[in-house]
Design a protein around this motif. Structure first.
Motif, PDB file in Angstrom:
ATOM      1  N   ARG A  33       0.798  -1.227   0.000  1.00 15.21           N
ATOM      2  CA  ARG A  33       0.000   0.000   0.000  1.00 15.21           C
ATOM      3  C   ARG A  33       0.833   1.280   0.000  1.00 15.21           C
ATOM      4  NH1 ARG A  33      -4.957  -1.351   4.258  1.00 15.21           N
ATOM      5  NH2 ARG A  33      -5.778  -3.182   3.117  1.00 15.21           N
ATOM      6  N   ALA A  34       2.111   1.155   0.195  1.00 13.99           N
ATOM      7  CA  ALA A  34       2.959   2.350   0.213  1.00 13.99           C
ATOM      8  C   ALA A  34       3.250   2.880  -1.185  1.00 13.99           C
ATOM      9  CB  ALA A  34       4.272   2.056   0.926  1.00 13.99           C
ATOM     10  N   PHE A  35       3.064   2.019  -2.196  1.00 13.75           N
ATOM     11  CA  PHE A  35       3.457   2.410  -3.542  1.00 13.75           C
ATOM     12  C   PHE A  35       2.325   2.167  -4.539  1.00 13.75           C
ATOM     13  CE2 PHE A  35       7.151   0.448  -1.389  1.00 13.75           C
ATOM     14  CZ  PHE A  35       7.868   1.609  -1.132  1.00 13.75           C
ATOM     15  N   GLU A  36       2.430   2.891  -5.624  1.00 16.31           N
ATOM     16  CA  GLU A  36       1.525   2.684  -6.753  1.00 16.31           C
ATOM     17  C   GLU A  36       2.366   2.302  -7.966  1.00 16.31           C
ATOM     18  OE1 GLU A  36      -1.439   5.273  -9.641  1.00 16.31           O
ATOM     19  OE2 GLU A  36      -1.126   5.932  -7.569  1.00 16.31           O
ATOM     20  N   LEU A  37       1.968   1.236  -8.631  1.00 17.88           N
ATOM     21  CA  LEU A  37       2.684   0.750  -9.814  1.00 17.88           C
ATOM     22  C   LEU A  37       1.922   1.155 -11.065  1.00 17.88           C
ATOM     23  CD1 LEU A  37       3.440  -2.848  -8.496  1.00 17.88           C
ATOM     24  CD2 LEU A  37       4.953  -0.854  -8.412  1.00 17.88           C
ATOM     25  N   ARG A  38       2.607   1.792 -11.983  1.00 15.79           N
ATOM     26  CA  ARG A  38       1.971   2.254 -13.209  1.00 15.79           C
ATOM     27  C   ARG A  38       2.658   1.612 -14.409  1.00 15.79           C
ATOM     28  NH1 ARG A  38       1.740   8.724 -11.644  1.00 15.79           N
ATOM     29  NH2 ARG A  38       0.289   8.489  -9.872  1.00 15.79           N
ATOM     30  N   PRO A  39       1.929   0.783 -15.150  1.00 15.05           N
ATOM     31  CA  PRO A  39       2.548   0.118 -16.303  1.00 15.05           C
ATOM     32  C   PRO A  39       2.879   1.121 -17.405  1.00 15.05           C
ATOM     33  CG  PRO A  39       0.189  -0.309 -16.243  1.00 15.05           C
ATOM     34  CD  PRO A  39       0.509   0.407 -14.974  1.00 15.05           C
ATOM     35  N   VAL A  40       3.942   0.851 -18.116  1.00 21.15           N
ATOM     36  CA  VAL A  40       4.315   1.661 -19.278  1.00 21.15           C
ATOM     37  C   VAL A  40       4.372   0.752 -20.492  1.00 21.15           C
ATOM     38  CG1 VAL A  40       5.605   3.294 -17.862  1.00 21.15           C
ATOM     39  CG2 VAL A  40       6.791   1.367 -18.898  1.00 21.15           C
ATOM     40  N   ASN A  41       4.479   1.332 -21.659  1.00 22.41           N
ATOM     41  CA  ASN A  41       4.534   0.544 -22.892  1.00 22.41           C
ATOM     42  C   ASN A  41       5.776  -0.356 -22.905  1.00 22.41           C
ATOM     43  OD1 ASN A  41       2.200   1.790 -23.825  1.00 22.41           O
ATOM     44  ND2 ASN A  41       3.358   3.428 -24.842  1.00 22.41           N
ATOM     45  N   LEU A  57       9.161  -1.933 -23.734  1.00 25.22           N
ATOM     46  CA  LEU A  57      10.392  -1.287 -24.136  1.00 25.22           C
ATOM     47  C   LEU A  57      11.402  -2.332 -24.589  1.00 25.22           C
ATOM     48  CD1 LEU A  57      10.836   1.228 -21.160  1.00 25.22           C
ATOM     49  CD2 LEU A  57      10.024   1.770 -23.473  1.00 25.22           C
ATOM     50  N   SER A  58      12.242  -1.938 -25.519  1.00 22.91           N
ATOM     51  CA  SER A  58      13.335  -2.797 -25.945  1.00 22.91           C
ATOM     52  C   SER A  58      14.550  -2.466 -25.090  1.00 22.91           C
ATOM     53  CB  SER A  58      13.651  -2.569 -27.426  1.00 22.91           C
ATOM     54  OG  SER A  58      14.757  -3.352 -27.825  1.00 22.91           O
ATOM     55  N   VAL A  59      15.002  -3.445 -24.311  1.00 19.79           N
ATOM     56  CA  VAL A  59      16.125  -3.248 -23.405  1.00 19.79           C
ATOM     57  C   VAL A  59      17.367  -3.838 -24.060  1.00 19.79           C
ATOM     58  CG1 VAL A  59      17.041  -3.714 -21.113  1.00 19.79           C
ATOM     59  CG2 VAL A  59      14.581  -3.389 -21.422  1.00 19.79           C
ATOM     60  N   ARG A  60      18.360  -3.020 -24.281  1.00 22.82           N
ATOM     61  CA  ARG A  60      19.549  -3.422 -25.018  1.00 22.82           C
ATOM     62  C   ARG A  60      20.174  -4.688 -24.415  1.00 22.82           C
ATOM     63  NH1 ARG A  60      24.916  -1.982 -24.399  1.00 22.82           N
ATOM     64  NH2 ARG A  60      24.358  -0.396 -22.857  1.00 22.82           N
ATOM     65  N   GLY A  61      20.299  -5.701 -25.259  1.00 19.30           N
ATOM     66  CA  GLY A  61      20.928  -6.940 -24.850  1.00 19.30           C
ATOM     67  C   GLY A  61      20.041  -7.880 -24.065  1.00 19.30           C
ATOM     68  N   LEU A  62      18.821  -7.431 -23.707  1.00 19.77           N
ATOM     69  CA  LEU A  62      17.956  -8.249 -22.856  1.00 19.77           C
ATOM     70  C   LEU A  62      16.562  -8.440 -23.444  1.00 19.77           C
ATOM     71  CD1 LEU A  62      19.001  -6.717 -19.421  1.00 19.77           C
ATOM     72  CD2 LEU A  62      19.684  -8.931 -20.340  1.00 19.77           C
ATOM     73  N   GLY A  63      16.325  -7.928 -24.635  1.00 19.05           N
ATOM     74  CA  GLY A  63      15.031  -8.116 -25.281  1.00 19.05           C
ATOM     75  C   GLY A  63      13.982  -7.112 -24.839  1.00 19.05           C
ATOM     76  N   GLU A  64      12.714  -7.474 -25.046  1.00 20.92           N
ATOM     77  CA  GLU A  64      11.600  -6.582 -24.694  1.00 20.92           C
ATOM     78  C   GLU A  64      10.996  -6.988 -23.355  1.00 20.92           C
ATOM     79  OE1 GLU A  64       8.624  -6.301 -27.672  1.00 20.92           O
ATOM     80  OE2 GLU A  64       9.838  -5.052 -29.006  1.00 20.92           O
ATOM     81  N   LEU A  65      10.493  -5.991 -22.633  1.00 15.61           N
ATOM     82  CA  LEU A  65       9.740  -6.272 -21.422  1.00 15.61           C
ATOM     83  C   LEU A  65       8.807  -5.107 -21.146  1.00 15.61           C
ATOM     84  CD1 LEU A  65      11.744  -5.758 -18.137  1.00 15.61           C
ATOM     85  CD2 LEU A  65      12.470  -4.806 -20.304  1.00 15.61           C
ATOM     86  N   ALA A  66       7.836  -5.358 -20.284  1.00 14.05           N
ATOM     87  CA  ALA A  66       6.843  -4.340 -19.931  1.00 14.05           C
ATOM     88  C   ALA A  66       7.118  -3.864 -18.512  1.00 14.05           C
ATOM     89  CB  ALA A  66       5.434  -4.914 -20.040  1.00 14.05           C
ATOM     90  N   PRO A  67       7.868  -2.795 -18.340  1.00 16.53           N
ATOM     91  CA  PRO A  67       8.209  -2.322 -16.999  1.00 16.53           C
ATOM     92  C   PRO A  67       7.098  -1.474 -16.379  1.00 16.53           C
ATOM     93  CG  PRO A  67       9.285  -0.955 -18.625  1.00 16.53           C
ATOM     94  CD  PRO A  67       8.527  -2.003 -19.389  1.00 16.53           C
ATOM     95  N   PHE A  68       7.373  -1.037 -15.152  1.00 15.07           N
ATOM     96  CA  PHE A  68       6.436  -0.210 -14.401  1.00 15.07           C
ATOM     97  C   PHE A  68       7.192   0.974 -13.806  1.00 15.07           C
ATOM     98  CE2 PHE A  68       4.615  -4.361 -14.559  1.00 15.07           C
ATOM     99  CZ  PHE A  68       3.239  -4.215 -14.454  1.00 15.07           C
ATOM    100  N   THR A  69       6.478   2.084 -13.658  1.00 17.87           N
ATOM    101  CA  THR A  69       7.023   3.162 -12.840  1.00 17.87           C
ATOM    102  C   THR A  69       6.486   2.986 -11.426  1.00 17.87           C
ATOM    103  OG1 THR A  69       5.209   4.658 -13.437  1.00 17.87           O
ATOM    104  CG2 THR A  69       7.212   4.779 -14.762  1.00 17.87           C
ATOM    105  N   ILE A  70       7.269   3.430 -10.458  1.00 16.33           N
ATOM    106  CA  ILE A  70       6.895   3.327  -9.047  1.00 16.33           C
ATOM    107  C   ILE A  70       6.759   4.736  -8.487  1.00 16.33           C
ATOM    108  CG2 ILE A  70       7.567   2.488  -6.762  1.00 16.33           C
ATOM    109  CD1 ILE A  70       9.269   0.365  -8.136  1.00 16.33           C
ATOM    110  N   VAL A  71       5.602   5.031  -7.897  1.00 20.01           N
ATOM    111  CA  VAL A  71       5.376   6.315  -7.230  1.00 20.01           C
ATOM    112  C   VAL A  71       4.793   6.032  -5.854  1.00 20.01           C
ATOM    113  CG1 VAL A  71       5.036   7.560  -9.403  1.00 20.01           C
ATOM    114  CG2 VAL A  71       3.068   6.591  -8.194  1.00 20.01           C
ATOM    115  N   ARG A  72       4.801   7.025  -5.001  1.00 23.75           N
ATOM    116  CA  ARG A  72       4.180   6.869  -3.699  1.00 23.75           C
ATOM    117  C   ARG A  72       2.672   6.792  -3.852  1.00 23.75           C
ATOM    118  NH1 ARG A  72       7.705   6.876   0.148  1.00 23.75           N
ATOM    119  NH2 ARG A  72       9.633   8.107   0.023  1.00 23.75           N
ATOM    120  N   ALA A  73       2.038   5.958  -3.068  1.00 22.30           N
ATOM    121  CA  ALA A  73       0.590   5.824  -3.122  1.00 22.30           C
ATOM    122  C   ALA A  73      -0.066   7.165  -2.832  1.00 22.30           C
ATOM    123  CB  ALA A  73       0.119   4.771  -2.110  1.00 22.30           C
TER     124      ALA A  73
END
Length: 323
Positions: A292-300, A302-318
């Motif tokens: 409950r301390a954090f809010e996770l926000r998905p982003v589009n 991304l292509s991560v150099r050398g590691l392929g694609e993944l769907a990361p999240f930004t982290i902000v305070r709840a």
């Protein structure tokens, strides 16, 4: 090492006279000189001429100690060499920083260059004994903490949350300010970052001037550290914005450093994060889900150099609103 010391500075800091050649030291330690040089190079000391009188009684005792750790079965020789390398790296950086602080102290006191050597010798008398005691004290405390953490761990890989933070536009800024201002900026960044990481339960692995790598055994702590780093540095008017990348997963500890895909991923995500934000990998987000301390926000994706694609999240305070 160099015996050209007309001002007596080396012996002022060594605290004893140099009286032996490399062959004499090796003979007194009971080893061939080629083997002695392996240990000296591991400690970060270059080879010296065979007839150079560079070594002290402490050099003899240090070499005997290293050899004794092998003969007593404390470590095999390769592990003793690894120990020597880690000591050499750590103490070289420590010595450089302390020497720099000494120079700054003499400059602030207005000591002219013509009097610098004499002032250095007086300073050695005042700082070497207490710093030697503090060095042993700090090392023992750190060793006790590290041993406690590792005693029950699988040393092939440990699961950790890894954070990597860097200053945005640091290279460009470094060309626009004076060297003194740049040094002050780096000191502030490293000092404040270390305070935030350690006070929040994490560990600083290393700092690289404009960046800091840190770890924690808990995703919550790592996320809190990342947010506090951004918030703390944002309060400093002259400090560039910070961006943070985070990832959770297996990490290999080796000689005080961390390696592996998790570390690489955290570093890559840092480069993709927007200024003032945290970008976390899906595993990190999964460990924070329901916190409950954090809010996770998905982003589009991304292509991560050398590691392929993944769907990361930004982290902000709840409860934080988007601006």
């Amino acid at each position: 090492m160099t015996h050209e010391d007309p001002d007596g500075l080396a012996e002022a800091f060594l605290r004893e006279p140099r009286r032996y050649t490399s062959h004499q030291v090796a003979h007194m330690a009971g080893v061939p000189v080629y083997r002695a040089r392996r240990f000296w190079r591991a400690l970060g000391f270059p080879n010296v001429a065979d007839d150079a009188v560079e070594f002290t009684d402490s050099d003899v005792e240090a070499l005997k100690t290293l050899i004794g750790m092998v003969t007593d079965g404390v470590y095999d020789e390769e592990h003793v060499l690894l120990t020597a390398r880690s000591l050499g790296r750590a103490t070289a950086r420590l010595a450089e920083s302390q020497a720099q602080l000494g120079v700054e102290t003499l400059d602030q006191a207005g000591v002219p260059l013509s009097e610098r050597a004499r002032a250095w010798r007086r300073r050695a008398d005042r700082v070497v004994p207490p710093l030697a005691r503090l060095l042993v004290y700090s090392w023992q405390r750190q060793l006790a903490a590290a041993a406690g953490r590792m005693v029950d761990q699988d040393h092939t890989a440990t699961r950790l949350a890894v954070g990597f933070a860097d200053l945005v536009g640091f290279t460009r800024l470094s060309r626009q300010i004076t060297e003194r201002e740049l040094a002050e900026l780096v000191d502030q960044f490293e000092g404040r970052s270390a305070d935030v990481v350690t006070s929040s339960g994490g560990r600083v692995v290393k700092t690289l001037g404009d960046s800091v790598l840190f770890v924690s055994g808990k995703a919550h702590e790592t996320a809190e550290i990342g947010l506090r780093l951004i918030e703390t540095h944002a309060k400093a008017r002259s400090m560039p914005q910070l961006r943070v990348g985070m990832a959770a997963g297996p990490v290999v500890w080796r000689m005080g450093d961390v390696f592996g895909t998790t570390v690489n991923l955290a570093s890559r995500l840092t480069a993709l994060a927007n200024p003032g934000t945290i970008l976390a990998d899906p595993e990190m987000a999964e460990e924070l889900e329901g916190d409950r301390a954090f809010e996770l926000r998905p982003v589009n994706r991304l292509s991560v150099r050398g590691l392929g694609e993944l769907a990361p999240f930004t982290i902000v305070r709840a409860g934080r609103t988007t601006t």
